[in-house]
Design a protein around this motif. Structure first.
Motif, short mmCIF file in Angstrom:
data_model
loop_
_atom_site.label_atom_id
_atom_site.label_comp_id
_atom_site.label_asym_id
_atom_site.label_seq_id
_atom_site.Cartn_x
_atom_site.Cartn_y
_atom_site.Cartn_z
N VAL A 1 -2.25 6.49 -4.49
CA VAL A 1 -3.33 6.95 -4.25
C VAL A 1 -4.06 8.19 -4.66
O VAL A 1 -4.78 8.65 -5.38
N TYR A 2 -2.63 9.29 -4.32
CA TYR A 2 -2.61 10.74 -5.05
C TYR A 2 -2.69 10.86 -6.46
O TYR A 2 -3.44 11.48 -6.95
N LYS A 3 -1.89 9.91 -7.07
CA LYS A 3 -2.17 9.89 -8.43
C LYS A 3 -3.12 9.44 -9.22
O LYS A 3 -3.76 10.24 -10.23
N ALA B 1 -3.88 3.74 1.99
CA ALA B 1 -2.72 3.09 1.15
C ALA B 1 -2.41 1.82 1.85
O ALA B 1 -2.10 0.86 1.35
N ARG B 2 -1.98 1.95 2.96
CA ARG B 2 -1.54 0.62 3.67
C ARG B 2 -2.50 -0.41 3.98
O ARG B 2 -2.07 -1.55 3.75
N ALA B 3 -3.94 -0.01 3.92
CA ALA B 3 -4.85 -1.12 3.96
C ALA B 3 -4.93 -1.63 2.25
O ALA B 3 -5.44 -2.94 2.27
N GLU C 1 -9.23 -1.77 -5.17
CA GLU C 1 -9.00 -2.21 -3.85
C GLU C 1 -8.72 -1.04 -2.96
O GLU C 1 -9.30 -0.85 -1.89
N VAL C 2 -8.27 0.27 -3.40
CA VAL C 2 -8.16 1.46 -2.99
C VAL C 2 -9.61 1.82 -2.50
O VAL C 2 -9.79 2.27 -1.37
N LEU C 3 -10.46 1.96 -3.44
CA LEU C 3 -11.79 2.54 -3.21
C LEU C 3 -12.45 1.45 -2.24
O LEU C 3 -13.14 1.99 -1.27
N ALA C 4 -12.36 0.03 -2.27
CA ALA C 4 -12.98 -0.72 -1.12
C ALA C 4 -12.48 -0.38 0.13
O ALA C 4 -13.38 -0.17 1.08
#
Length: 219
Positions: free
Chosen positions: A62-64, A52-54, A29-32
């Motif tokens: 995200v950073y990790k 991150a919010r989206a 989901e983060v990548l999308a």
């Protein structure tokens, strides 16, 4: 009672597996969401907090998992190389080269691969190019890496089809690789699709004709 007997060990194993599945779903989901935001807003204007919010995760997540925006862009690029099929595009390309017996049909297949992969990968390369031009050192390094990897892949293709005897006589590996490299460039996609409004299918047909004209012996 020992944990292996009372079942708590199995429960922990199930919980760990479920956590991994949820984490992987969150990474996808983060990548999308990152792809959408980066391509619509640009590298500099997009923040980790927005992504991150989206995606419904924390910025720390995200950073990790990706190490910041450069890591996200790299992951998006790696993902784009898979194409849109269940089998990675490079694997399908190798299989097509191995099975080919008619060079024109193979060039048409290459064109179809370009029509499939370019809409996914080329916008990411253009994002990297523009970020590098703005002075971002990480993106400049990634652009050099992406170009190098693409050329090595085209050289691999050139060696393979030459070894199969599918191209006109007298061509060198470097000449064939250069033609492949030009036909798979993000700049060609930018010129014909983004600027001139060509469809992806028309781009693929153009690439097939260009490859045939430059690499295949006349009937």
């Amino acid at each position: 009672m020992p944990q292996a007997v009372n079942g708590s060990g199995r429960a922990r194993g199930y919980d760990a597996s479920l956590r991994r599945e949820r984490a992987e779903a969150s990474r996808r989901e983060v990548l999308a969401r990152a792809r959408e935001l980066l391509l619509s807003q640009g590298f500099g204007a997009t923040t980790i907090a927005q992504i991150a919010r989206a995606a419904g995760v924390s910025a720390e997540f995200v950073y990790k998992n990706f190490g910041g925006k450069p890591g996200l862009v790299r992951a998006i690029w790696d993902q784009s190389l898979l194409g849109s099929g269940d089998v990675p595009a490079e694997v399908r390309s190798d299989a097509a080269q191995e099975a080919a017996t008619e060079p024109r049909a193979l060039m048409e297949q290459f064109g179809r691969f370009v029509a499939e992969v370019s809409p996914i990968g080329s916008p990411v390369v253009l994002l990297v190019r523009d970020a590098a031009a703005s002075g971002d050192a990480a993106m400049a390094a990634l652009l050099e890496e992406v170009d190098g990897a693409r050329y090595r892949r085209m050289l691999h293709n050139a060696r393979h089809v030459l070894a199969r005897g599918l191209l006109r006589p007298g061509l060198s590996e470097a000449e064939v690789a250069d033609v492949f490299f030009a036909c798979t460039s993000a700049e060609l996609y930018e010129t014909l699709v983004l600027k001139r409004g060509w469809s992806h299918e028309r781009l693929g047909e153009f690439v097939a004709r260009t490859l045939t004209a430059n690499l295949v012996a006349a009937p």
